[in-house]
Design a protein around this motif. Structure first.
Motif, PDB file in Angstrom:
ATOM      1  N   TYR A  84       0.855  -1.187   0.000  1.00 11.90           N
ATOM      2  CA  TYR A  84       0.000   0.000   0.000  1.00 11.90           C
ATOM      3  C   TYR A  84       0.889   1.233   0.000  1.00 11.90           C
ATOM      4  CZ  TYR A  84      -3.940  -3.030   0.942  1.00 11.90           C
ATOM      5  OH  TYR A  84      -4.895  -4.000   0.841  1.00 11.90           O
ATOM      6  N   THR A  85       0.553   2.193  -0.846  1.00  9.25           N
ATOM      7  CA  THR A  85       1.378   3.379  -1.033  1.00  9.25           C
ATOM      8  C   THR A  85       1.617   4.125   0.277  1.00  9.25           C
ATOM      9  OG1 THR A  85       0.592   3.547  -3.301  1.00  9.25           O
ATOM     10  CG2 THR A  85       1.564   5.526  -2.351  1.00  9.25           C
ATOM     11  N   TRP A  86       0.591   4.244   1.116  1.00 10.06           N
ATOM     12  CA  TRP A  86       0.770   4.954   2.385  1.00 10.06           C
ATOM     13  C   TRP A  86       1.850   4.276   3.230  1.00 10.06           C
ATOM     14  CZ3 TRP A  86       0.881   9.133   4.959  1.00 10.06           C
ATOM     15  CH2 TRP A  86       0.902   9.135   6.346  1.00 10.06           C
ATOM     16  N   ASP A  87       1.808   2.946   3.322  1.00  8.97           N
ATOM     17  CA  ASP A  87       2.808   2.214   4.104  1.00  8.97           C
ATOM     18  C   ASP A  87       4.212   2.430   3.527  1.00  8.97           C
ATOM     19  OD1 ASP A  87       0.742   1.230   5.686  1.00  8.97           O
ATOM     20  OD2 ASP A  87       0.591  -0.651   4.570  1.00  8.97           O
ATOM     21  N   THR A  88       4.299   2.403   2.212  1.00  4.31           N
ATOM     22  CA  THR A  88       5.591   2.614   1.555  1.00  4.31           C
ATOM     23  C   THR A  88       6.131   4.008   1.849  1.00  4.31           C
ATOM     24  OG1 THR A  88       5.023   1.074  -0.226  1.00  4.31           O
ATOM     25  CG2 THR A  88       6.784   2.646  -0.686  1.00  4.31           C
ATOM     26  N   LEU A  89       5.285   5.015   1.694  1.00  6.17           N
ATOM     27  CA  LEU A  89       5.721   6.400   1.937  1.00  6.17           C
ATOM     28  C   LEU A  89       6.126   6.609   3.395  1.00  6.17           C
ATOM     29  CD1 LEU A  89       3.106   8.279  -0.265  1.00  6.17           C
ATOM     30  CD2 LEU A  89       5.571   8.162  -0.670  1.00  6.17           C
ATOM     31  N   GLN A  90       5.400   5.994   4.320  1.00  6.35           N
ATOM     32  CA  GLN A  90       5.747   6.087   5.744  1.00  6.35           C
ATOM     33  C   GLN A  90       7.129   5.490   5.997  1.00  6.35           C
ATOM     34  OE1 GLN A  90       3.795   8.290   7.365  1.00  6.35           O
ATOM     35  NE2 GLN A  90       3.449   6.847   9.028  1.00  6.35           N
ATOM     36  N   ALA A  91       7.346   4.282   5.471  1.00  2.00           N
ATOM     37  CA  ALA A  91       8.613   3.586   5.676  1.00  2.00           C
ATOM     38  C   ALA A  91       9.766   4.346   5.013  1.00  2.00           C
ATOM     39  CB  ALA A  91       8.516   2.163   5.133  1.00  2.00           C
ATOM     40  N   LEU A  92       9.531   4.875   3.807  1.00  3.96           N
ATOM     41  CA  LEU A  92      10.563   5.652   3.115  1.00  3.96           C
ATOM     42  C   LEU A  92      10.947   6.890   3.923  1.00  3.96           C
ATOM     43  CD1 LEU A  92       9.245   5.499  -0.556  1.00  3.96           C
ATOM     44  CD2 LEU A  92      11.491   4.687   0.192  1.00  3.96           C
ATOM     45  N   SER A  93       9.939   7.595   4.439  1.00  2.00           N
ATOM     46  CA  SER A  93      10.189   8.830   5.188  1.00  2.00           C
ATOM     47  C   SER A  93      10.983   8.550   6.462  1.00  2.00           C
ATOM     48  CB  SER A  93       8.868   9.521   5.533  1.00  2.00           C
ATOM     49  OG  SER A  93       8.211   9.904   4.342  1.00  2.00           O
ATOM     50  N   GLN A  94      10.730   7.397   7.077  1.00  2.00           N
ATOM     51  CA  GLN A  94      11.485   7.032   8.286  1.00  2.00           C
ATOM     52  C   GLN A  94      12.927   6.669   7.943  1.00  2.00           C
ATOM     53  OE1 GLN A  94       9.031   3.945   9.975  1.00  2.00           O
ATOM     54  NE2 GLN A  94       7.831   5.406  11.178  1.00  2.00           N
ATOM     55  N   GLU A  95      13.087   5.907   6.862  1.00  2.00           N
ATOM     56  CA  GLU A  95      14.424   5.442   6.506  1.00  2.00           C
ATOM     57  C   GLU A  95      15.288   6.531   5.872  1.00  2.00           C
ATOM     58  OE1 GLU A  95      16.450   1.537   4.531  1.00  2.00           O
ATOM     59  OE2 GLU A  95      14.656   1.472   5.770  1.00  2.00           O
ATOM     60  N   TYR A  96      14.648   7.493   5.185  1.00  7.87           N
ATOM     61  CA  TYR A  96      15.377   8.554   4.488  1.00  7.87           C
ATOM     62  C   TYR A  96      14.847   9.925   4.927  1.00  7.87           C
ATOM     63  CZ  TYR A  96      16.652   4.670   1.407  1.00  7.87           C
ATOM     64  OH  TYR A  96      17.108   3.475   0.901  1.00  7.87           O
ATOM     65  N   PRO A  97      15.167  10.347   6.161  1.00  9.83           N
ATOM     66  CA  PRO A  97      14.642  11.620   6.660  1.00  9.83           C
ATOM     67  C   PRO A  97      15.172  12.845   5.909  1.00  9.83           C
ATOM     68  CG  PRO A  97      16.194  10.662   8.233  1.00  9.83           C
ATOM     69  CD  PRO A  97      15.986   9.646   7.156  1.00  9.83           C
ATOM     70  N   ASP A  98      16.239  12.656   5.112  1.00  8.56           N
ATOM     71  CA  ASP A  98      16.819  13.759   4.343  1.00  8.56           C
ATOM     72  C   ASP A  98      16.146  13.949   2.985  1.00  8.56           C
ATOM     73  OD1 ASP A  98      17.791  11.233   3.501  1.00  8.56           O
ATOM     74  OD2 ASP A  98      19.542  12.159   2.562  1.00  8.56           O
ATOM     75  N   ARG A  99      15.092  13.180   2.726  1.00  6.06           N
ATOM     76  CA  ARG A  99      14.413  13.258   1.428  1.00  6.06           C
ATOM     77  C   ARG A  99      12.959  13.690   1.587  1.00  6.06           C
ATOM     78  NH1 ARG A  99      16.893  10.762  -2.999  1.00  6.06           N
ATOM     79  NH2 ARG A  99      18.908   9.858  -2.438  1.00  6.06           N
ATOM     80  N   LYS A 100      12.486  14.445   0.588  1.00  8.79           N
ATOM     81  CA  LYS A 100      11.065  14.808   0.519  1.00  8.79           C
ATOM     82  C   LYS A 100      10.479  13.994  -0.622  1.00  8.79           C
ATOM     83  CE  LYS A 100       8.150  18.919  -0.370  1.00  8.79           C
ATOM     84  NZ  LYS A 100       6.955  18.156  -0.327  1.00  8.79           N
ATOM     85  N   PHE A 101       9.515  13.139  -0.299  1.00 10.13           N
ATOM     86  CA  PHE A 101       8.962  12.217  -1.295  1.00 10.13           C
ATOM     87  C   PHE A 101       7.687  12.771  -1.923  1.00 10.13           C
ATOM     88  CE2 PHE A 101      11.610   9.446   1.338  1.00 10.13           C
ATOM     89  CZ  PHE A 101      12.351   8.822   0.350  1.00 10.13           C
TER      90      PHE A 101
END
Length: 191
Positions: A84-101
């Protein structure tokens, strides 16, 4: 912040339409990178004739070689399925705090976006860039402020058409990058 677009798909197989879209979105959306997120299991698609995850990722990586700013990602492979896109975006934001997705969506997906899991949270936390798809009208007047539509020419290539051509032994090479065509032929994929 590194501005990173997320362009999800099964990429079954990755084709020239995907590359044209990703390259255009990189420029038109003002992004530093576009990650082509190879999805293990799309909740909206049936799984018949879907190549295994690692083969689709290998094809995507071969296709993107020498294309700066475009990255084939296996990030969703480690997440629970379906993706699910929301889960992916959440996990990405946690793993890569230096990025704006930023989420990159076709007009077909935008049309049914209201049915997506946690779509309201996606809208509340992320920008969305919508690109045109044939047969889908986007009413710009009704878009939330963090959703923008980019103008680009329509690319009319589908993975379904490519797989069907391969099954029927018809030419398909002009629809995919040469490196992808070579792997498909050498390994007898989609036969």
């Amino acid at each position: 912040m590194v501005k990173t677009g997320i362009f999800g798909g099964s990429f079954n197989p990755i084709h020239n339409g995907h590359l044209t879209l990703a390259s255009s979105l990189l420029k038109k959306a003002g992004l530093d990178e576009v990650w082509l997120m190879v999805t293990p299991q799309n909740p909206w698609k049936s799984q018949t004739d879907l190549l295994d995850d690692d083969t689709r990722l290998r094809l995507a990586r071969a296709a993107l070689e020498g294309m700066p700013g475009l990255v084939a990602s296996d990030f969703e492979f480690q997440l629970p399925k379906p993706s699910y896109t929301w889960d992916t975006l959440q996990a990405l934001s946690q793993e890569y705090p230096d990025r704006k997705f930023t989420l990159l969506l076709g007009g077909d997906n935008w049309e049914k976006f209201g049915q997506w899991y946690e779509h309201d949270k996606i809208l509340a936390h992320h920008d969305i860039v919508v690109y045109p798809r044939k047969g889908f009208h986007i009413d710009r007047k009704t878009l939330p402020p963090n959703v923008k539509v980019v103008r680009m020419r329509l690319v009319n290539i589908s993975g379904t058409e490519i797989r069907e051509r391969i099954r029927q032994s018809l030419p398909f090479e002009d629809l995919v990058p040469p490196s992808v065509a070579q792997i498909i032929k050498e390994e007898g994929l989609y036969r």
